[in-house]
Design a protein around this motif. Structure first.
Motif, PDB file in Angstrom:
ATOM      1  N   GLY A 203     125.188 -11.558 107.375  1.00 47.78           N
ATOM      2  CA  GLY A 203     124.824 -10.141 107.383  1.00 47.78           C
ATOM      3  C   GLY A 203     126.052  -9.275 107.276  1.00 47.78           C
ATOM      4  O   GLY A 203     127.166  -9.771 107.074  1.00 47.78           O
ATOM      5  N   VAL A 204     125.837  -7.974 107.449  1.00 49.38           N
ATOM      6  CA  VAL A 204     126.925  -7.023 107.265  1.00 49.38           C
ATOM      7  C   VAL A 204     128.058  -7.270 108.278  1.00 49.38           C
ATOM      8  O   VAL A 204     129.233  -7.198 107.940  1.00 49.38           O
ATOM      9  CB  VAL A 204     126.393  -5.569 107.311  1.00 49.38           C
ATOM     10  CG1 VAL A 204     125.829  -5.222 108.681  1.00 49.38           C
ATOM     11  CG2 VAL A 204     127.465  -4.579 106.930  1.00 49.38           C
ATOM     12  N   SER A 205     127.697  -7.609 109.512  1.00 48.71           N
ATOM     13  CA  SER A 205     128.719  -7.767 110.551  1.00 48.71           C
ATOM     14  C   SER A 205     129.572  -9.000 110.322  1.00 48.71           C
ATOM     15  O   SER A 205     130.797  -8.948 110.454  1.00 48.71           O
ATOM     16  CB  SER A 205     128.058  -7.859 111.925  1.00 48.71           C
ATOM     17  OG  SER A 205     127.377  -6.657 112.185  1.00 48.71           O
ATOM     18  N   THR A 206     128.934 -10.132 109.989  1.00 54.79           N
ATOM     19  CA  THR A 206     129.703 -11.347 109.748  1.00 54.79           C
ATOM     20  C   THR A 206     130.502 -11.225 108.447  1.00 54.79           C
ATOM     21  O   THR A 206     131.606 -11.749 108.344  1.00 54.79           O
ATOM     22  CB  THR A 206     128.785 -12.586 109.726  1.00 54.79           C
ATOM     23  OG1 THR A 206     127.593 -12.263 109.013  1.00 54.79           O
ATOM     24  CG2 THR A 206     128.428 -13.008 111.133  1.00 54.79           C
ATOM     25  N   LYS A 207     129.965 -10.504 107.460  1.00 50.92           N
ATOM     26  CA  LYS A 207     130.726 -10.256 106.224  1.00 50.92           C
ATOM     27  C   LYS A 207     132.001  -9.478 106.543  1.00 50.92           C
ATOM     28  O   LYS A 207     133.087  -9.792 106.065  1.00 50.92           O
ATOM     29  CB  LYS A 207     129.888  -9.450 105.231  1.00 50.92           C
ATOM     30  CG  LYS A 207     128.910 -10.291 104.429  1.00 50.92           C
ATOM     31  CD  LYS A 207     129.433 -10.508 103.019  1.00 50.92           C
ATOM     32  CE  LYS A 207     128.408 -11.101 102.080  1.00 50.92           C
ATOM     33  NZ  LYS A 207     127.801 -12.350 102.404  1.00 50.92           N
ATOM     34  N   LYS A 208     131.845  -8.438 107.377  1.00 52.44           N
ATOM     35  CA  LYS A 208     132.999  -7.616 107.742  1.00 52.44           C
ATOM     36  C   LYS A 208     134.021  -8.438 108.520  1.00 52.44           C
ATOM     37  O   LYS A 208     135.219  -8.299 108.317  1.00 52.44           O
ATOM     38  CB  LYS A 208     132.552  -6.446 108.628  1.00 52.44           C
ATOM     39  CG  LYS A 208     132.032  -5.233 107.884  1.00 52.44           C
ATOM     40  CD  LYS A 208     131.647  -4.213 108.932  1.00 52.44           C
ATOM     41  CE  LYS A 208     131.567  -2.816 108.406  1.00 52.44           C
ATOM     42  NZ  LYS A 208     131.259  -1.886 109.521  1.00 52.44           N
ATOM     43  N   LEU A 209     133.524  -9.290 109.417  1.00 53.69           N
ATOM     44  CA  LEU A 209     134.423 -10.135 110.203  1.00 53.69           C
ATOM     45  C   LEU A 209     135.183 -11.071 109.272  1.00 53.69           C
ATOM     46  O   LEU A 209     136.377 -11.294 109.430  1.00 53.69           O
ATOM     47  CB  LEU A 209     133.621 -10.924 111.253  1.00 53.69           C
ATOM     48  CG  LEU A 209     134.421 -11.756 112.252  1.00 53.69           C
ATOM     49  CD1 LEU A 209     135.387 -10.892 113.044  1.00 53.69           C
ATOM     50  CD2 LEU A 209     133.487 -12.503 113.210  1.00 53.69           C
ATOM     51  N   GLY A 210     134.483 -11.571 108.267  1.00 51.93           N
ATOM     52  CA  GLY A 210     135.090 -12.478 107.296  1.00 51.93           C
ATOM     53  C   GLY A 210     136.132 -11.793 106.426  1.00 51.93           C
ATOM     54  O   GLY A 210     136.999 -12.442 105.846  1.00 51.93           O
ATOM     55  N   MET A 211     136.040 -10.472 106.319  1.00 50.50           N
ATOM     56  CA  MET A 211     136.989  -9.727 105.489  1.00 50.50           C
ATOM     57  C   MET A 211     138.328  -9.484 106.195  1.00 50.50           C
ATOM     58  O   MET A 211     139.321  -9.160 105.553  1.00 50.50           O
ATOM     59  CB  MET A 211     136.380  -8.382 105.076  1.00 50.50           C
ATOM     60  CG  MET A 211     135.428  -8.491 103.880  1.00 50.50           C
ATOM     61  SD  MET A 211     134.243  -7.120 103.809  1.00 50.50           S
ATOM     62  CE  MET A 211     135.361  -5.751 103.851  1.00 50.50           C
ATOM     63  N   LEU A 212     138.331  -9.611 107.526  1.00 50.87           N
ATOM     64  CA  LEU A 212     139.581  -9.396 108.260  1.00 50.87           C
ATOM     65  C   LEU A 212     140.579 -10.509 107.928  1.00 50.87           C
ATOM     66  O   LEU A 212     140.193 -11.652 107.702  1.00 50.87           O
ATOM     67  CB  LEU A 212     139.334  -9.379 109.773  1.00 50.87           C
ATOM     68  CG  LEU A 212     138.478  -8.247 110.333  1.00 50.87           C
ATOM     69  CD1 LEU A 212     138.435  -8.343 111.849  1.00 50.87           C
ATOM     70  CD2 LEU A 212     138.986  -6.883 109.896  1.00 50.87           C
ATOM     71  N   GLN A 213     141.854 -10.136 107.895  1.00 49.99           N
ATOM     72  CA  GLN A 213     142.905 -11.112 107.590  1.00 49.99           C
ATOM     73  C   GLN A 213     143.733 -11.379 108.848  1.00 49.99           C
ATOM     74  O   GLN A 213     143.694 -10.594 109.795  1.00 49.99           O
ATOM     75  CB  GLN A 213     143.810 -10.570 106.479  1.00 49.99           C
ATOM     76  CG  GLN A 213     143.081 -10.286 105.163  1.00 49.99           C
ATOM     77  CD  GLN A 213     142.374 -11.517 104.599  1.00 49.99           C
ATOM     78  OE1 GLN A 213     142.882 -12.634 104.690  1.00 49.99           O
ATOM     79  NE2 GLN A 213     141.177 -11.314 104.047  1.00 49.99           N
ATOM     80  N   VAL A 214     144.463 -12.466 108.822  1.00 53.56           N
ATOM     81  CA  VAL A 214     145.357 -12.793 109.937  1.00 53.56           C
ATOM     82  C   VAL A 214     146.270 -11.597 110.204  1.00 53.56           C
ATOM     83  O   VAL A 214     146.810 -11.003 109.281  1.00 53.56           O
ATOM     84  CB  VAL A 214     146.188 -14.052 109.611  1.00 53.56           C
ATOM     85  CG1 VAL A 214     147.280 -14.271 110.652  1.00 53.56           C
ATOM     86  CG2 VAL A 214     145.273 -15.263 109.533  1.00 53.56           C
ATOM     87  N   GLY A 215     146.377 -11.223 111.479  1.00 58.74           N
ATOM     88  CA  GLY A 215     147.189 -10.055 111.840  1.00 58.74           C
ATOM     89  C   GLY A 215     146.341  -8.815 112.066  1.00 58.74           C
ATOM     90  O   GLY A 215     146.759  -7.895 112.769  1.00 58.74           O
ATOM     91  N   ASP A 216     145.136  -8.784 111.465  1.00 56.04           N
ATOM     92  CA  ASP A 216     144.217  -7.666 111.713  1.00 56.04           C
ATOM     93  C   ASP A 216     143.621  -7.793 113.112  1.00 56.04           C
ATOM     94  O   ASP A 216     143.629  -8.877 113.707  1.00 56.04           O
ATOM     95  CB  ASP A 216     143.051  -7.687 110.707  1.00 56.04           C
ATOM     96  CG  ASP A 216     143.498  -7.313 109.293  1.00 56.04           C
ATOM     97  OD1 ASP A 216     144.625  -6.794 109.155  1.00 56.04           O
ATOM     98  OD2 ASP A 216     142.722  -7.550 108.351  1.00 56.04           O
TER      99      ASP A 216
END
Lengths: 285, 463
Positions: A70-83
């Motif tokens: 969903g939108v939340s897990t997609k957004k979480l997946g978009m974060l990069q190391v250091g974010d």
């Protein structure tokens, strides 16, 4: 306001499935097997629960594994190391009842196979004989197979498409083992709700103590919203504070599955909105 | 206008047709001229009954006199001597039962609108630099305040002013407790709550969000890490359900869930904010309190046709008059003397109908209100595809769930010594809804203020 929780590692386990290591020293210090955290990715985000897969007190980190659906897990997946993840809240829920049962089957389906890891590990530590059964739609989506193979006394694999192991469901594998005369003193299942229901149906006639880890819609995680209420043995229970693990033979799975479908349309709408936003952002770059 | 009997000033409100489509604040507040005119109505009683009616004992005639003279800065200073959250209290206090209920002008006519005047003074201060009350010299004592709702913020402000080193621990991601998650934007704008929280921080209190005491840090660990006292202000956050068949059908929300989605998660701005809410065509809100009104008016703004179902009559509704009037103006329907006995769903488990039973009023119960009694054979059905259960909240004892030393009553409230506000565990104090059960913002604040004084005494006497 909290400044956020830094992501230290990110690893793709399968297409759309990631493992994150996040800095959260206080949570790491208190985490126990079976507990979960509530995550909010950013200022606009939903609060949603993720089970703790691992934690390291010395390094002050926690590990979660999730599938981008969903939108939340997609957004979480978009974060990069250091974010930073805006909010990580926990540890919540009651720890699993880990003790020496004897012969144990631990069953996981889909992203739930990742959640087998802390269970199997804890159950082995107190000298259970553990049979792990993990299943997924297809080979690519099987998680932590190697790690689980090392930990478990026996390991079985099933895929819906037959690309690896038994063609069918994990509950069928369990059923076959029981039909062959294998006996278990305790069964633990985690994964999609229909899978947990199927496991409960398989073990019910044998009277095997069976515990499932439920994942209903949840907001605060502290007993406030009542959104995660499930009927267990005819009683209203909150998965966040009374669970998340319950006696599988007493859970009203049909009600739970209905409630899980509450926002199907809105989830699609939110995903479309996110994709529109991303498109616009890319166009502006 | 005659100097002897100036007419009461009406509170300007957003037009009904505009407000039912948005979450903007409904009551707009007096302008300076109106405020001075309303303030001029105050008789400046020598023995002011209004002050007796105020749980935090604000010197009401004094702050009103300042407004009358146009000295708004003096006015807010006067209020803040006693109340650290006036912009909140001016909006959500049930003044009709408190200060305004006692106003002598109310005996024959309309009482002075003290709430609106408090609000004017507080709003005047927003965006201006006002001298903070002088802080006492540091005592070197550390206090942990659990919960950042009305009681926690009040205790934190009082203790910080007394020179203690205060840390507030909030479980949610936002501070303000019920002011953030419970009361809607159209009644309690969130940027005003944030400003009040910032004021408490400016007094020296530190606030930590995302911290669940009892799970991530135990009470013992708080003491071990150097806190000298703990204040529990965790409120009444657990939802009550009716306990009738079908209550877990999809489309049925607790008022908490419904309002948390709308307020805390801002789902009225979905999909800009990610948290969805589902409001169907026919919404039923069960209950007759302020929370029921908040839920009903939120549902209306989200496009539903809303009916409030209450088991007694309009007379007995615990909601503030003003909120009931607002709800009626906006087109909320009311079904009195009825209560759900079961919910009926479709094949997908979604609620479609409510089976209700007609009630009649019987003998008064322990609260003095007439007890509703079901009329046998009077069952009837009402269509509803969204239901909000707003029949009250229970105390949330999660912080002390695994702490046997803090004694609870059978209702789940925390037992305290009524004089010292101390719980059965030494150094641990409590006040607000966690002690009294589900009540008002101001009663929690009043109790928290007294508890703060008791904590101060405890800390200063402790070796």
């Amino acid at each position: 306001m909290s400044e956020g929780f830094k992501m230290l590692k990110k690893e793709q386990l399968a297409p759309g499935i990631e493992r994150l290591v996040i800095s959260a020293p206080l949570i790491a210090k208190k985490a126990k097997v079976g507990q979960f955290v509530i995550i909010r990715v950013d200022e606009y985000g939903e609060r949603f629960p993720l089970t703790l897969v691992d934690w390291n007190v010395d390094e002050g980190t926690i590990t979660v594994i999730f599938q981008e659906v969903g939108v939340s897990t997609k957004k979480l997946g978009m974060l990069q190391v250091g974010d930073c993840v805006k909010d990580v809240f926990g540890p919540l829920g009651n720890p699993s009842e880990i003790k020496k049962y004897g012969d144990v089957a631990v069953i996981g389906g889909g992203v739930g196979t990742a959640l087998m890891y802390p269970q199997v590990s804890a159950l082995k530590k107190v000298e259970n004989r553990v049979v792990s059964i993990l299943g997924a739609r297809t080979t690519d989506l099987l998680l932590l197979e190697k790690e689980l193979a090392v930990l478990s006394d026996e390991l079985y694999v099933s895929t819906d498409d037959g690309s690896k192991g038994y063609k069918g469901f994990t509950s069928d594998v369990l059923k076959n083992l029981l039909n062959e005369g294998r006996r278990f003193d305790y069964v633990f299942a985690v994964g999609p709700t229909p899978m947990m229901r199927a496991v409960a149906d398989v073990t019910r006639p044998y009277g095997i103590k069976t515990v499932v880890s439920l994942n209903p819609i949840m907001i605060d995680g502290t007993g406030m919203c009542g959104g995660c209420r499930v009927t267990v043995g005819g009683k209203n229970r909150f998965a966040c504070v009374d669970g998340p693990e319950f006696d599988a033979h007493k859970v009203d799975f049909r009600e739970l599955m209905n409630r899980l479908r509450t926002y199907v349309e809105e989830e699609k709408e939110a995903l479309c909105a996110l994709e529109e936003n991303l498109k616009r952002m890319r166009a502006n770059v | 206008m005659s100097k002897l009997s100036p007419p009461p000033q009406l509170m300007p409100k957003l037009k009904v047709e505009e407000r039912i489509r948005c979450f903007k604040e409904v009551a707009l507040g007096y302008d300076a001229e109106q405020a001075r005119a309303e303030a001029a109505r105050c008789l400046q009683c020598k023995v002011p009954r209004c002050v007796e009616g105020c749980p935090v004992n604000i010197d009401i005639p004094a702050f009103i006199r300042c407004i009358k003279e146009g000295k708004f800065d003096e006015s807010i200073k006067k209020i803040k001597e006693k109340n650290s959250l006036p912009a909140i209290c001016g909006r959500v206090c049930p003044q009709e039962n408190q200060c305004m209920g006692k106003c002598i002008l109310g005996v024959k006519g309309t009482p002075v609108n003290i709430g609106a005047l408090e609000r004017v003074a507080a709003d005047w201060e927003r965006g201006r630099e006002i001298d903070k009350p002088d802080a006492a010299p540091p005592t070197g004592k550390k206090v942990a305040v659990i919960g950042s709702g009305p009681s926690g913020l009040t205790a934190a402000a009082e203790l910080a002013k007394l020179g203690h080193d205060v840390t507030v621990f909030e479980a949610l991601h936002a501070t303000g407790g019920v002011l953030m998650y419970g009361i809607p934007e159209f009644r309690m704008p969130k940027d005003i709550v944030m400003d009040e929280v910032r004021y408490v921080e400016s007094l020296g209190a530190k606030i930590k969000t995302d911290v669940i005491i009892g799970k991530i840090i135990t009470l013992d660990e708080l003491f071990e890490t150097g806190f000298d006292a703990v204040f529990l202000g965790t409120g009444a956050g657990l939802p009550s359900f009716l306990g009738v068949p079908g209550e877990n059908l999809s489309g049925i929300y607790s008022s908490n869930e419904f309002l948390i989605r709308v307020n805390l998660m801002r789902s009225y701005r979905f999909p800009e904010y990610d948290t969805p809410i589902k409001v169907g065509k026919k919404v039923a809100v069960i209950g007759g309190g302020n929370v029921a009104m908040d839920a009903a008016r939120s549902a209306l703004r989200l496009g539903g046709e809303v009916t409030v179902i209450y088991r007694r009559t309009e007379e007995e509704m615990p909601a503030r008059r003003e909120e009931v009037e607002n709800a009626k103006e906006e087109g909320i329907n009311f079904l009195f003397l009825a209560t759900p006995i079961r919910f009926l769903g479709d094949e997908r488990g979604w609620v479609r109908k409510i089976e209700c039973i007609q009630m009649k009023l019987g003998e008064p119960d322990e609260t003095g209100r007439k007890r509703p009694v079901p009329i046998e054979g009077s069952e009837f059905q009402v269509d509803a595809d969204t239901v909000v259960i707003a029949i009250g909240q229970n105390p949330n004892p999660l912080a002390v769930r695994n702490e046997e030393r803090v004694k609870l009553t059978k209702h789940g409230t925390i037992v305290v010594n009524p004089e010292t506000y101390e719980t059965s565990m030494e150094g641990v104090f409590a006040a607000g809804d966690i002690v009294t059960g589900d009540a008002t913002v101001i009663s929690a604040m009043g109790a928290a203020k007294k508890a703060a004084q008791a904590i101060h005494k405890y800390l200063m006497e402790k070796k």
